[in-house]
Design a protein around this motif. Structure first.
Motif, PDB file in Angstrom:
ATOM      1  N   THR A 169       0.841  -1.208   0.000  1.00 41.49           N
ATOM      2  CA  THR A 169       0.000   0.000   0.000  1.00 41.49           C
ATOM      3  C   THR A 169       0.869   1.249   0.000  1.00 41.49           C
ATOM      4  N   HIS A 170       2.131   1.096   0.409  1.00 43.20           N
ATOM      5  CA  HIS A 170       3.087   2.204   0.428  1.00 43.20           C
ATOM      6  C   HIS A 170       4.424   1.707  -0.099  1.00 43.20           C
ATOM      7  N   VAL A 171       4.975   2.393  -1.109  1.00 44.76           N
ATOM      8  CA  VAL A 171       6.333   2.092  -1.562  1.00 44.76           C
ATOM      9  C   VAL A 171       7.213   3.286  -1.208  1.00 44.76           C
ATOM     10  N   ARG A 172       8.376   2.999  -0.624  1.00 41.59           N
ATOM     11  CA  ARG A 172       9.277   4.062  -0.130  1.00 41.59           C
ATOM     12  C   ARG A 172      10.429   4.215  -1.115  1.00 41.59           C
ATOM     13  N   ILE A 173      10.405   5.295  -1.868  1.00 43.43           N
ATOM     14  CA  ILE A 173      11.353   5.412  -2.973  1.00 43.43           C
ATOM     15  C   ILE A 173      12.173   6.687  -2.880  1.00 43.43           C
ATOM     16  N   GLY A 174      13.502   6.487  -2.829  1.00 47.09           N
ATOM     17  CA  GLY A 174      14.416   7.614  -2.738  1.00 47.09           C
ATOM     18  C   GLY A 174      15.175   7.840  -4.022  1.00 47.09           C
ATOM     19  N   SER A 175      16.169   6.990  -4.271  1.00 44.61           N
ATOM     20  CA  SER A 175      17.110   7.259  -5.360  1.00 44.61           C
ATOM     21  C   SER A 175      16.462   7.281  -6.745  1.00 44.61           C
ATOM     22  N   ALA A 176      15.424   6.496  -6.979  1.00 39.61           N
ATOM     23  CA  ALA A 176      14.774   6.509  -8.301  1.00 39.61           C
ATOM     24  C   ALA A 176      14.072   7.847  -8.552  1.00 39.61           C
ATOM     25  N   LEU A 177      13.879   8.618  -7.485  1.00 35.90           N
ATOM     26  CA  LEU A 177      13.219   9.915  -7.648  1.00 35.90           C
ATOM     27  C   LEU A 177      14.215  11.076  -7.560  1.00 35.90           C
ATOM     28  N   PHE A 178      15.070  11.019  -6.558  1.00 38.99           N
ATOM     29  CA  PHE A 178      15.962  12.148  -6.281  1.00 38.99           C
ATOM     30  C   PHE A 178      17.381  11.947  -6.812  1.00 38.99           C
ATOM     31  N   GLY A 179      17.686  10.763  -7.324  1.00 37.24           N
ATOM     32  CA  GLY A 179      19.047  10.446  -7.723  1.00 37.24           C
ATOM     33  C   GLY A 179      19.807   9.855  -6.535  1.00 37.24           C
ATOM     34  N   ALA A 180      21.074   9.532  -6.782  1.00 40.45           N
ATOM     35  CA  ALA A 180      21.889   8.885  -5.746  1.00 40.45           C
ATOM     36  C   ALA A 180      22.102   9.825  -4.572  1.00 40.45           C
ATOM     37  N   ARG A 181      22.200   9.225  -3.375  1.00 42.17           N
ATOM     38  CA  ARG A 181      22.505  10.014  -2.173  1.00 42.17           C
ATOM     39  C   ARG A 181      24.023  10.100  -2.009  1.00 42.17           C
ATOM     40  N   ASP A 182      24.487  11.274  -1.579  1.00 47.27           N
ATOM     41  CA  ASP A 182      25.923  11.419  -1.281  1.00 47.27           C
ATOM     42  C   ASP A 182      26.242  10.709   0.013  1.00 47.27           C
ATOM     43  N   ALA A 183      25.346  10.816   0.966  1.00 47.06           N
ATOM     44  CA  ALA A 183      25.620  10.272   2.304  1.00 47.06           C
ATOM     45  C   ALA A 183      24.944   8.926   2.467  1.00 47.06           C
TER      46      ALA A 183
END
Ligand SMILES: *Cc1c(COP(=O)(O)O)cnc(C)c1O
Length: 225
Positions: free
Chosen positions: A211-225
């Motif tokens: 019901t919830h997908v948690r998506i970081g890098s596919a949206l914002f690009g790679a994280r530096d940290a």
């Protein structure tokens, strides 16, 4: 990188992929919400996503979220902020003030601290119980065999607003069996919500009823940290 256009385009692409995966799933959840994981990313990267109309975001750290989201929450209506990182009991007060959903409930002491804090607040964030589906010693989350008792402790004994389960599968294994297990545990406990699936595996999670997908890098690009 002055324009937010690439991020708005990434958002549209991602929402399209989520719809696609839902259409291909035999039994998708009634809805699948994109939780945009903005941890480590500055406000300038979040603004275009907000301007494109997206409202559901997640952060891993209470302090980082407070600093970054304070001004954003004043400027944008209707934001729903999720906490997806470990929560120390001494940060519970700040977390309850800031977050609408806490996805990392994973131990009795934290459950009791939340209960205590809720009693002195109008605010009562929805809760997900984090399950350590890989039973990894270094990872947060309730051990599989303890899940039914812990749900019962939180929901029935403490009357906490537990809405669902969350997991982060082990890095080095196929994720699907972990999603299947989380779905089974939620069904058995009659919990309606399932937070599972990240950039690399959200399509599989949708198959198993996320019901919830948690998506970081596919949206914002790679994280530096
Ligand atoms: C960072 C993080 C995510 C997002 O991971 P991506 O691979 O960048 O999509 C999701 N869930 C949790 C708990 C995280 O810490």
């Amino acid at each position: 990188m002055s324009s937010g256009q690439p991020f708005a385009t990434a958002l549209a692409d991602l929402l399209g992929r989520i719809e696609h995966a839902r259409a291909a799933a035999v039994q998708p959840a009634p809805s699948t919400t994109l939780v945009a994981v903005s941890k480590t990313h500055p406000a300038e990267r979040i603004l275009p996503i907000l301007d494109a109309g997206h409202r559901v975001f997640a952060e891993s750290r209470v302090q980082e979220a407070r600093v970054k989201w304070g001004p954003l929450l004043s400027a944008y209506r209707g934001v729903e902020l999720h906490l997806i990182g470990p929560l120390q009991t001494n940060k519970v007060r700040d977390a309850v003030r800031l977050f609408d959903v806490i996805e990392s409930l994973d131990r009795p002491k934290l459950a009791e601290a939340l209960k205590e804090e809720f009693s002195s607040h109008d605010r009562q964030p929805d809760l997900f119980i984090q399950v350590n589906t890989g039973n990894e010693p270094q990872k947060a989350g309730v051990a599989i065999q303890d899940v039914p008792d812990f749900i019962s402790f939180c929901r029935d004994h403490l009357a906490l607003p537990v809405r669902g389960l969350m997991c982060i599968p082990p890095l080095n294994q196929p994720a699907a069996p972990h999603f299947a297990l989380l779905q089974k545990l939620a069904r058995e406990a009659r919990l309606p919500l399932l937070s599972m699936g990240m950039s690399g595996d959200f399509e599989a999670a949708i198959k198993f009823g996320a019901t919830h997908v948690r998506i970081g890098s596919a949206l914002f690009g790679a994280r530096d940290a």
